[in-house]
Design a protein around this motif. Structure first.
Motif, PDB file in Angstrom:
ATOM      1  N   THR A  28      -6.571 -12.469  -3.604  1.00 12.59           N
ATOM      2  CA  THR A  28      -6.086 -12.594  -1.386  1.00 12.59           C
ATOM      3  C   THR A  28      -5.273 -13.961  -1.227  1.00 12.59           C
ATOM      4  N   ASP A  29      -5.336 -14.929  -2.235  1.00  6.61           N
ATOM      5  CA  ASP A  29      -4.270 -16.093  -1.179  1.00  6.61           C
ATOM      6  C   ASP A  29      -3.032 -15.748  -1.856  1.00  6.61           C
ATOM      7  N   TRP A  30      -2.788 -14.883  -2.936  1.00  7.94           N
ATOM      8  CA  TRP A  30      -1.469 -14.673  -3.120  1.00  7.94           C
ATOM      9  C   TRP A  30      -0.726 -14.109  -2.103  1.00  7.94           C
ATOM     10  N   LEU A  31      -1.433 -13.143  -2.165  1.00 12.44           N
ATOM     11  CA  LEU A  31      -1.367 -12.129  -0.766  1.00 12.44           C
ATOM     12  C   LEU A  31      -0.869 -12.459   0.576  1.00 12.44           C
ATOM     13  N   ILE A  32      -1.849 -13.627   0.953  1.00 12.92           N
ATOM     14  CA  ILE A  32      -1.755 -14.248   2.082  1.00 12.92           C
ATOM     15  C   ILE A  32      -0.398 -14.897   1.779  1.00 12.92           C
ATOM     16  N   ASP A  33      -0.280 -15.764   0.632  1.00  9.90           N
ATOM     17  CA  ASP A  33       1.016 -16.366   1.018  1.00  9.90           C
ATOM     18  C   ASP A  33       2.556 -15.733   0.982  1.00  9.90           C
ATOM     19  N   PRO A  50       3.190  -0.027   2.182  1.00  5.91           N
ATOM     20  CA  PRO A  50       2.894  -1.283   1.599  1.00  5.91           C
ATOM     21  C   PRO A  50       2.415  -2.522   1.906  1.00  5.91           C
ATOM     22  N   ASP A  51       1.157  -2.410   2.842  1.00  3.79           N
ATOM     23  CA  ASP A  51       1.074  -3.248   4.100  1.00  3.79           C
ATOM     24  C   ASP A  51       0.165  -3.825   2.913  1.00  3.79           C
ATOM     25  N   PRO A  52      -0.450  -5.316   3.335  1.00  4.58           N
ATOM     26  CA  PRO A  52      -0.911  -6.377   2.309  1.00  4.58           C
ATOM     27  C   PRO A  52      -2.149  -6.416   2.235  1.00  4.58           C
ATOM     28  N   ALA A  53      -2.569  -5.591   3.777  1.00  6.52           N
ATOM     29  CA  ALA A  53      -4.136  -5.484   3.654  1.00  6.52           C
ATOM     30  C   ALA A  53      -4.467  -4.040   3.037  1.00  6.52           C
ATOM     31  N   VAL A  54      -3.875  -3.187   3.062  1.00  3.57           N
ATOM     32  CA  VAL A  54      -3.378  -1.890   1.939  1.00  3.57           C
ATOM     33  C   VAL A  54      -3.871  -1.962   0.902  1.00  3.57           C
ATOM     34  N   GLY A  89       7.129  -9.893  -1.700  1.00  3.22           N
ATOM     35  CA  GLY A  89       6.597  -9.827   0.362  1.00  3.22           C
ATOM     36  C   GLY A  89       7.826  -9.299   1.238  1.00  3.22           C
ATOM     37  N   CYS A  90       9.238  -8.591   1.001  1.00  2.00           N
ATOM     38  CA  CYS A  90       9.813  -7.723   1.447  1.00  2.00           C
ATOM     39  C   CYS A  90       9.499  -6.981   1.592  1.00  2.00           C
ATOM     40  N   LEU A  91       8.906  -6.563   0.357  1.00  2.00           N
ATOM     41  CA  LEU A  91       8.765  -5.096   0.609  1.00  2.00           C
ATOM     42  C   LEU A  91       7.173  -4.887   1.452  1.00  2.00           C
ATOM     43  N   MET A  92       6.839  -5.172   1.447  1.00  2.00           N
ATOM     44  CA  MET A  92       5.206  -5.381   2.058  1.00  2.00           C
ATOM     45  C   MET A  92       5.135  -5.563   3.672  1.00  2.00           C
ATOM     46  N   ARG A  93       6.638  -5.932   4.111  1.00  2.00           N
ATOM     47  CA  ARG A  93       6.698  -5.412   5.372  1.00  2.00           C
ATOM     48  C   ARG A  93       7.746  -4.595   6.081  1.00  2.00           C
ATOM     49  N   CYS A  94       7.648  -3.270   5.011  1.00  2.00           N
ATOM     50  CA  CYS A  94       8.584  -1.916   5.017  1.00  2.00           C
ATOM     51  C   CYS A  94       7.562  -1.254   5.685  1.00  2.00           C
ATOM     52  N   ASP A  95       8.249  -0.182   6.118  1.00  2.00           N
ATOM     53  CA  ASP A  95       7.193   0.860   5.934  1.00  2.00           C
ATOM     54  C   ASP A  95       7.606   1.511   5.758  1.00  2.00           C
ATOM     55  N   ALA A  96       6.524   2.685   5.311  1.00  2.00           N
ATOM     56  CA  ALA A  96       6.730   3.566   4.115  1.00  2.00           C
ATOM     57  C   ALA A  96       7.687   4.449   3.250  1.00  2.00           C
ATOM     58  N   GLU A  97       9.094   4.323   5.032  1.00  2.00           N
ATOM     59  CA  GLU A  97      10.071   4.698   3.787  1.00  2.00           C
ATOM     60  C   GLU A  97      11.215   4.652   3.467  1.00  2.00           C
ATOM     61  N   ALA A  98      11.017   2.829   4.000  1.00  2.00           N
ATOM     62  CA  ALA A  98      12.106   2.046   3.796  1.00  2.00           C
ATOM     63  C   ALA A  98      11.567   1.497   2.662  1.00  2.00           C
ATOM     64  N   ALA A  99      10.468   1.363   1.814  1.00  2.00           N
ATOM     65  CA  ALA A  99       9.446   1.041   0.916  1.00  2.00           C
ATOM     66  C   ALA A  99       9.613   1.639  -0.508  1.00  2.00           C
ATOM     67  N   ARG A 100      10.048   3.389   0.149  1.00  2.00           N
ATOM     68  CA  ARG A 100      10.216   4.227  -0.870  1.00  2.00           C
ATOM     69  C   ARG A 100      11.604   4.184  -1.703  1.00  2.00           C
TER      70      ARG A 100
END
Length: 225
Positions: free
Chosen positions: A91-96, A66-70, A22-33
């Motif tokens: 979908t439920d897991w990504l949303i929660d 890694p946005d959840p929609a992506v 979940g934390c990763l999904m809130r990162c931009d591409a550089e931070a996620a890398r």
């Protein structure tokens, strides 16, 4: 599903693996890398968290956050949503998971916790193999039996680096084909004098991933000035 605890403001995750993703999904591409450097999808015990992490590892080297929609769109593109049950589960897991996600600033701590849990699992598996084989192998094989396997040693080293606070900076593979989906552990790593703090993606996102189309709809609240 990752275990959650209902609160007036929404569910709160109590699963470290889900919290890390979940934390990763809130990162931009550089931070996620940077957060993914040294990580492998099988570092996570949860099958769905591991699958989502593998999707992120396949996307991030291409400069895609890694946005959840992506992640949903990539799962659909690669045929992972081949049944209604799998579609609903993801979908439920990504949303929660996204709703309960911690801010990216704690990503390095969660990464260390995930690696610690994986290291402990590897040691338990190693101990079990010794217990089941120690009375049945030849005396000449006992030394080999007692030696840690490559997986345990790898996790020991990666957990040590994370615990020591080393900042990892991945190098993009020369070609897309050289990137191994689900495995960032072979990415080159270097020490940085100033630890990087991943930046959060702007605003909170409320997703409706059950809608049709290749990419689910997302509505962003405006971030306070």
């Amino acid at each position: 599903m990752n275990p959650t605890h209902p609160t007036p403001s929404g569910p709160i995750t109590v699963d470290t693996e889900a919290a890390f993703v979940g934390c990763l999904m809130r990162c931009d591409a550089e931070a996620a890398r940077e957060l993914l450097a040294g990580m492998r999808a099988d570092d996570l015990a949860s099958p769905i968290a591991s699958e989502v992490l593998a999707l992120a590892i396949g996307l991030v080297p291409r400069g895609i956050a890694p946005d959840p929609a992506v992640l949903y769109a990539e799962a659909r593109r690669t045929g992972r949503l081949d049944t209604e049950h799998r579609h609903e589960l993801l979908t439920d897991w990504l949303i929660d998971t996204y709703r309960a996600a911690a801010e990216p600033i704690v990503g390095s701590y969660l990464k260390t916790s995930v690696l610690e849990a994986a290291y402990r699992r590897a040691l338990r598996e190693y101990a079990y193999r010794i217990l089941t084989r120690v009375d049945h192998v030849e005396a000449s094989q006992l030394a080999d039996l007692a030696a840690l396997d490559d997986r345990a040693i790898d996790l020991q080293q990666r957990h040590h680096r994370a615990t020591e606070g080393e900042t990892t900076r991945p190098i993009t593979p020369a070609t897309q084909n050289e990137s191994r989906t689900g495995d960032f552990s072979a990415v080159s790593e270097s020490r940085s004098s100033s630890p990087h703090r991943p930046g959060a993606r702007g605003g909170n996102t409320r997703l409706d991933l059950s809608q049709g189309g290749s990419t689910p709809a997302s509505t962003h609240r405006e971030e306070a000035a």
